[in-house]
Design an enzyme around this catalytic site. Sequence first.
Site, short mmCIF file in Angstrom:
data_model
loop_
_atom_site.label_atom_id
_atom_site.label_comp_id
_atom_site.label_asym_id
_atom_site.label_seq_id
_atom_site.Cartn_x
_atom_site.Cartn_y
_atom_site.Cartn_z
N ASP A 45 0.83 -1.22 0.00
CA ASP A 45 0.00 0.00 0.00
C ASP A 45 0.86 1.27 0.00
O ASP A 45 0.67 2.15 0.86
CB ASP A 45 -0.90 0.03 1.26
N GLU A 252 -11.54 0.01 -2.70
CA GLU A 252 -10.66 0.54 -1.65
C GLU A 252 -9.48 1.26 -2.34
O GLU A 252 -9.48 1.43 -3.55
CB GLU A 252 -10.14 -0.60 -0.75
O1 FUB Z 1 -3.05 -3.58 3.66
C1 FUB Z 1 -4.34 -3.86 4.16
C2 FUB Z 1 -5.38 -3.55 3.16
O2 FUB Z 1 -5.16 -4.32 1.98
C3 FUB Z 1 -5.38 -2.13 2.67
O3 FUB Z 1 -5.87 -1.20 3.58
C4 FUB Z 1 -6.16 -2.31 1.43
O4 FUB Z 1 -6.13 -1.22 0.56
C5 FUB Z 1 -5.52 -3.53 0.84
O5 FUB Z 1 -4.35 -3.24 0.14
#
Ligand code: FUB
Length: 351
Positions: A45, A252
């Site tokens: 991320d 997301e």
């Molecule tokens: O790294 C945990 C979660 O996985 C992140 O918050 C999301 O965007 C995904 O990449």
Amino acid sequence: MKNNLLLLCTIAVGLVALPDPVLAQEPTGKKPISQPLVSHIYTADPSAHVFDGKVYIYPSHDIETGAKEDDEGGHFAMNDYRILSLDKIGGKAKDHGVALALKDISWAGRQLWAPDAAYKNGTYYLYFPAKDKQDVFRIGVATSSSPTGPFKAEPEPIRGSFSIDPCVFADTDGSHYMYFGGIWGGQLQRWTTGSYNPTGKLREKTEQALLPKVARLNADMKSFAETPRDVKIVDAQGKLFTEGDNDKRFFEAAWLHKYNGKYYFSYSTGDTHNICYAVADNPYGPFTYQGIVLKPVTGWTNHHSIVEVKGKWYLFYHDVQLSGKTHLRNVKVTELTHNADGTIQTVEAYR
Ligand code: FUB
């Protein structure tokens, strides 16, 4: 996250060969276009920023805890943040050690997920999602006089914050906006009434897809100046996507960059594993869908940032090249090209 569901769907269609969207390995015969920036720890991320001429990367710090893989993302059980820096793109990445640990965040219970950072008037701000002691995702903020920390967390999460994946965009007029949200394990579906509903359901395929949120920050950088608004992502006809449009709808990993005066909102489509983008004339949108920034990478998640460094644009992203495991990722960078008409050339991470 919903790997069990994917498996059930695959079984349900019997021997009809559906492509498996979980790319555990590179596509056959292809090689990654870039290498992990660091290999002594797992990172994911990546939110990249240029502060004082240097590139800083604010990633999640993936670890193996043995937590069971589940639909809520319980296997992403991270408990600190470590910041990376690069003197130049292509140079050796430096790990600056632990910048903020879960044990030092009084309100947080578990799961330090994708962070972001911002700078204002001599202070660096680290924004991060974590589950509180009631297991509800909130967004916290921590401050430091250095871009690499150590950061000191505020005693409470940002009032009115919820869900995951904050991206703080600094506009050219000095305003800062936080974009955030994530469905499934990110709990956005539990906030559709404006307050937390633990039984809040995901949308049906024919229903309008859930939307990410945006809120302008106050001058203190630690609070919302307004109630978070929906970030509308629409098609060329101005129509919002349905949940069934899951190759284009928001899941997301919100990111915002500005290019030639236009606002580019990019995000992951989650269960279809693309990073897509949409463009608007102002930071609130509506954003009109344009296409794919980054095709699926190895592992289940896809999460990125887009940043200009010395006049060139770069895409920071992750895959699972080092581990082959969805929850143990490694961050990477590659150049990104905006075409003359403002569209972005799609990146294929394997060639
Ligand atoms: O790294 C945990 C979660 O996985 C992140 O918050 C999301 O965007 C995904 O990449």
